[in-house]
Design a protein around this motif. Sequence first.
Motif, mmCIF file in Angstrom:
data_model
loop_
_atom_site.group_PDB
_atom_site.id
_atom_site.type_symbol
_atom_site.label_atom_id
_atom_site.label_comp_id
_atom_site.label_asym_id
_atom_site.label_seq_id
_atom_site.Cartn_x
_atom_site.Cartn_y
_atom_site.Cartn_z
ATOM 1 N N GLY A 56 54.495 22.960 34.607
ATOM 2 C CA GLY A 56 55.627 22.502 33.811
ATOM 3 C C GLY A 56 56.649 21.755 34.642
ATOM 4 N N THR A 66 53.209 16.113 24.560
ATOM 5 C CA THR A 66 52.763 16.691 23.294
ATOM 6 C C THR A 66 53.608 16.062 22.194
ATOM 7 O OG1 THR A 66 54.316 18.539 23.505
ATOM 8 C CG2 THR A 66 52.063 18.896 24.296
ATOM 9 N N THR A 93 55.825 17.977 28.364
ATOM 10 C CA THR A 93 55.681 19.431 28.465
ATOM 11 C C THR A 93 55.164 19.877 29.839
ATOM 12 O OG1 THR A 93 53.459 19.258 27.516
ATOM 13 C CG2 THR A 93 55.297 19.704 25.993
ATOM 14 N N LYS A 148 56.926 14.393 23.633
ATOM 15 C CA LYS A 148 57.784 15.227 24.467
ATOM 16 C C LYS A 148 57.028 15.641 25.714
ATOM 17 C CE LYS A 148 60.269 19.635 24.482
ATOM 18 N NZ LYS A 148 60.596 20.855 23.700
#
Length: 246
Positions: free
Chosen positions: A66, A108, A118, A116
Amino acid sequence: MFLLHKTAKIPMLLAAFCLMAGITAASVPPACAAAEASVLSVDGQASAEQEPDRAIVSIGVTTQAGDAAKAQAENARKAQAIHQAVSALGIADQDIETQNYSFYPVYTQTASHQNKITGYRVDNTIVVTINRISLTGKVIDTSLASGANEISSLDFGAKDVSNARNAALKKAVLDARSKAEVLASALGMRIVGIKNVSENVSNPGTRRYTGNLLMMAKSDAAPATPVEAGTLRVTANVHIDFLLSK
């Protein structure tokens, strides 16, 4: 393929010289003999094989996290572990190189159809040149055990194919000569010389292993990845114009 034709298209000056000099059959010089000879054009082909003496394996390391820094750090850690493990097998540092390094965000799609970020993904390809074919399986197994998650390609090649090249050329010439002798005999003629020779030899390049190396290496039934180098093939083609006479 063969062609038989008379060398009738000789320069007028050469023909005039032969006539003016009063040349007799017993004293025909090569230039005049060639002017009267028939030409038989024949192609020859042959191949020779050579065992590879090196392998080139492309090892993939993919990490995802992430956080961008974490994805990069994890990839660097695994790549370094692979480098050290492969070096411990006796592979020189100059034979281990990084290629196709890429870093990009992972998207995503949200409920509102917007992209967005992610996470982040890092792809790294380590290319290892193995100059001892017997180490190929160990390099693959060691790399996977050290953090690699893909073996994208394995190619076998040879540093020097001159021996196979020369062998293929010799056999191609013998093939052409054999054909020419059969044809000349059937025509009631004999070979008395050669007018022209041309050749072309294919570069064997490398032979790519087409098996699923990743599945093979992870198979419980295979404690060590079995890899067969096979052989490389060099093909030679020659074109020879033989001179014929009765």
